[in-house]
Design a protein around this motif. Structure first.
Motif, PDB file in Angstrom:
ATOM      1  N   ASN A  50       0.829  -1.197   0.000  1.00  0.00           N
ATOM      2  CA  ASN A  50       0.000   0.000   0.000  1.00  0.00           C
ATOM      3  C   ASN A  50       0.869   1.255   0.000  1.00  0.00           C
ATOM      4  O   ASN A  50       2.006   1.239   0.488  1.00  0.00           O
ATOM      5  CB  ASN A  50      -0.921   0.003   1.222  1.00  0.00           C
ATOM      6  N   PRO A  51       0.333   2.346  -0.511  1.00  0.00           N
ATOM      7  CA  PRO A  51       1.101   3.609  -0.485  1.00  0.00           C
ATOM      8  C   PRO A  51       1.450   4.001   0.946  1.00  0.00           C
ATOM      9  O   PRO A  51       0.687   3.731   1.885  1.00  0.00           O
ATOM     10  CB  PRO A  51       0.140   4.621  -1.121  1.00  0.00           C
ATOM     11  N   PRO A  52       2.612   4.622   1.140  1.00  0.00           N
ATOM     12  CA  PRO A  52       2.970   5.073   2.496  1.00  0.00           C
ATOM     13  C   PRO A  52       1.892   5.992   3.066  1.00  0.00           C
ATOM     14  O   PRO A  52       1.298   6.801   2.364  1.00  0.00           O
ATOM     15  CB  PRO A  52       4.287   5.825   2.272  1.00  0.00           C
ATOM     16  N   GLY A  53       1.642   5.823   4.342  1.00  0.00           N
ATOM     17  CA  GLY A  53       0.657   6.654   5.013  1.00  0.00           C
ATOM     18  C   GLY A  53      -0.765   6.161   4.894  1.00  0.00           C
ATOM     19  O   GLY A  53      -1.695   6.848   5.353  1.00  0.00           O
ATOM     20  N   THR A  54      -0.980   4.986   4.276  1.00  0.00           N
ATOM     21  CA  THR A  54      -2.338   4.438   4.195  1.00  0.00           C
ATOM     22  C   THR A  54      -2.853   4.162   5.606  1.00  0.00           C
ATOM     23  O   THR A  54      -2.231   3.418   6.360  1.00  0.00           O
ATOM     24  CB  THR A  54      -2.351   3.127   3.393  1.00  0.00           C
ATOM     25  N   PRO A  55      -3.961   4.776   6.006  1.00  0.00           N
ATOM     26  CA  PRO A  55      -4.422   4.604   7.396  1.00  0.00           C
ATOM     27  C   PRO A  55      -4.968   3.200   7.647  1.00  0.00           C
ATOM     28  O   PRO A  55      -5.559   2.582   6.757  1.00  0.00           O
ATOM     29  CB  PRO A  55      -5.531   5.654   7.534  1.00  0.00           C
ATOM     30  N   ALA A  56      -4.737   2.712   8.841  1.00  0.00           N
ATOM     31  CA  ALA A  56      -5.292   1.415   9.242  1.00  0.00           C
ATOM     32  C   ALA A  56      -6.746   1.596   9.654  1.00  0.00           C
ATOM     33  O   ALA A  56      -7.124   2.624  10.217  1.00  0.00           O
ATOM     34  CB  ALA A  56      -4.484   0.828  10.398  1.00  0.00           C
ATOM     35  N   LEU A  57      -7.560   0.604   9.355  1.00  0.00           N
ATOM     36  CA  LEU A  57      -8.958   0.649   9.739  1.00  0.00           C
ATOM     37  C   LEU A  57      -9.095   0.307  11.220  1.00  0.00           C
ATOM     38  O   LEU A  57      -8.423  -0.598  11.721  1.00  0.00           O
ATOM     39  CB  LEU A  57      -9.759  -0.356   8.913  1.00  0.00           C
ATOM     40  N   PRO A  58      -9.960   1.004  11.940  1.00  0.00           N
ATOM     41  CA  PRO A  58     -10.155   0.661  13.360  1.00  0.00           C
ATOM     42  C   PRO A  58     -10.839  -0.694  13.491  1.00  0.00           C
ATOM     43  O   PRO A  58     -11.697  -1.056  12.690  1.00  0.00           O
ATOM     44  CB  PRO A  58     -11.055   1.794  13.871  1.00  0.00           C
TER      45      PRO A  58
END
Length: 523
Positions: free
Chosen positions: A507-515
């Motif tokens: 994934n692209p850097p900084g892709t947020p993780a889902l809670p």
């Protein structure tokens, strides 16, 4: 006793067939459906894995969903309804012989609770114990009131039979077959229901079990015919797409029953000739009922072509009653109590009682760890070994892919291929073009959602699988390491369960993780 350690084993991890080492895969499906009912409703037509689940009536998932709604999401709440039903059936059989006044009452109780089949399926979210308990309740009513003349016996039999139908499809009709055989065997001179009484009984059973069936026939006729009749009754009943074992049905069930409870089988073999002679000589109604029950239960096992050990649970009560019929002396009670303790001390044996947790599903821990990462990508499990456990990890976008050159996946439920629920690898790579047509078909069948499209994938060969993986650079995969399928530079390799690996999309850097919500500790 039955409930000790009820939630020690995670979802689907107990063995439903310890001889073949098959785990309780169906519990994952029922759990997914019950969780959906508790969270989102839709009680008249439960769903599982994004599609309607009409293979069986919904009594089990109604119970489980209601308990999850009341007590919160936990393995304990999921399994508790079945435990209570099993305990009620055990209590009825204890009172079959008078409730302690006769040593046979304690004998049938100890034989039941020390039987590994009865023990295991009292502690799983499975339909088979609901059927066995309903069957037992109906037979208890006939035993206590052979002509079903009292309101209690009449409505007790009718409602138990209707509950069996609502739990396990046409298998719930077995008590009626026993009653008919009993009426024919006992003859005109015996105490039996009259034919008008039998007609009234059929009417009450129909009134109790028909409404849900009529509703589905009116509202979801295509699903009902395809799932309930086409797959569950006709396909698995007459021409199963696959079998759990290669033995014939007699050997399959006899071998497993003997290995799991040799004491019970030996006791039945010793008691049967004595009981048969007494039946031939004196024709007591109780023995006519027991032998009718045995004949119908065995015939049903052999007639249904798909061989599956949980089906044998309905045979256990009548075997215990026949064995206990000859065990009136106190010495038998002490011996059976000792046998129960020995079985509880060796839970890992085929004949043992698994109060302790079995070895967990090897993929359960890696999948929970993956789920905790909060990745936004879809996950495709290839040749999965998780018993559908991943479907019960909330928020996980999961598909299952099977290496299936013989076409078993499509034959399992042909209408899934028509609706796009099962796709080939090539079809899934072209899903953006063909997906709208499948979505329209699903809507015409009453399912206003396209989430189930491609939830099952079937590939013919490893090169076909490689094309699928290469064509989905933004998708995560989990698969056998020995197959050496490469995701190329778009994927990184991480370890999964022994002999298996993840291919994780970069994934692209900084892709947020889902809670992620908190999972129950013993999920």
């Amino acid at each position: 006793m039955l409930g000790s350690g009820l939630d020690r084993a995670g979802i689907a991890s107990p063995y439903s067939d310890p001889v073949s080492h098959l785990r309780a895969q169906d519990e994952s499906i029922y759990a997914n459906s019950a969780i959906g009912l508790a969270a989102r409703g839709g009680w008249l037509t439960p769903k599982a894995m994004g599609r309607f689940m009409l293979f069986k009536p919904p009594l089990l998932v109604w119970f489980a969903g209601a308990f999850l709604k009341v007590f919160g999401t936990s393995v304990w709440a999921l399994r508790l309804p079945v435990l209570l039903v099993a305990s009620a059936a055990t209590t009825l059989l204890f009172y079959w012989f008078g409730g302690g006044a006769d040593g046979s009452s304690w004998a049938v109780f100890l034989l039941l609770v020390s039987n590994p089949l009865w023990h295991t399926f009292s502690r799983l979210c499975y339909t088979d114990m609901l059927l066995a308990a309903a069957f037992t309740g109906a037979m208890f009513c006939v035993y206590r009131d052979p002509d079903l003349g009292s309101r209690r016996a009449f409505f007790g039999f009718a409602l138990c039979t209707a509950a069996g139908i609502m739990a396990k499809n046409i298998a719930g009709l077995l008590p009626l077959f026993v009653l008919v055989l009993y009426v024919l065997a006992i003859g005109k001179q015996g105490v039996r229901p009259s034919f008008p009484r039998l007609a009234q009984l059929g009417g009450v059973i129909l009134a109790a079990a028909a409404p849900w069936h009529v509703y589905q026939w009116i509202v979801h006729r295509n699903w009902f015919l395809a799932d309930y009749a086409g797959v569950q009754i006709i396909e698995f009943g007459l021409h199963p797409p696959a079998q759990n074992a290669h033995e014939g049905p007699v050997r399959f069930y006899a071998e497993r029953l003997a290995l799991m409870d040799p004491v019970l089988i030996l006791a039945v073999l010793i008691a049967s000739p004595v009981l048969a002679r007494r039946l031939w000589k004196d024709r007591p109604p109780e023995l006519i009922l027991l032998f009718s029950w045995l004949a119908v239960a065995v015939s049903a096992l052999l007639a249904f072509q798909f061989r599956n050990l949980p089906y044998a649970v309905s045979l256990v009560p009548v075997l215990c009653l026949m064995a206990a019929r000859m065990m009136r002396k106190r010495a038998w009670i002490y011996l059976l109590g000792l046998i129960f303790l020995v079985k509880a001390m060796f839970p890992d044996q085929i004949w043992g009682l698994p109060f302790t947790a079995p070895a967990p599903i090897p993929m359960a821990r890696p999948l929970r760890d993956y789920w905790q990462l909060g990745r936004p990508n879809e996950l495709v499990l290839i040749s999965p070994e998780d018993e559908f456990y991943a479907f019960n990890l909330p928020g996980l976008k999961v598909r299952y892919c099977f290496l299936d050159p013989s076409g078993t996946t499509v034959r399992y439920a042909p209408h899934y291929a028509y609706l796009g629920i099962t796709l080939t690898g090539a079809q899934f790579l072209d899903v953006s073009r063909i997906g709208p047509e499948y979505g329209q078909r699903l809507r015409s069948w009453g399912l206003d959602s396209s989430s189930a499209i491609g939830s099952a994938l079937a590939v013919d060969s490893l090169p076909d699988l490689q094309r699928l993986v290469s064509g989905l650079p933004h998708t995560d995969f989990e698969l056998p390491e020995a197959w050496r399928i490469s995701g190329g530079p778009e994927h990184e390799i991480r370890r999964s369960a022994p002999g298996r690996v993840f291919l994780l999309a970069r994934n692209p850097p900084g892709t947020p993780a889902l809670p992620r919500p908190n999972l129950p500790a013993k999920w």
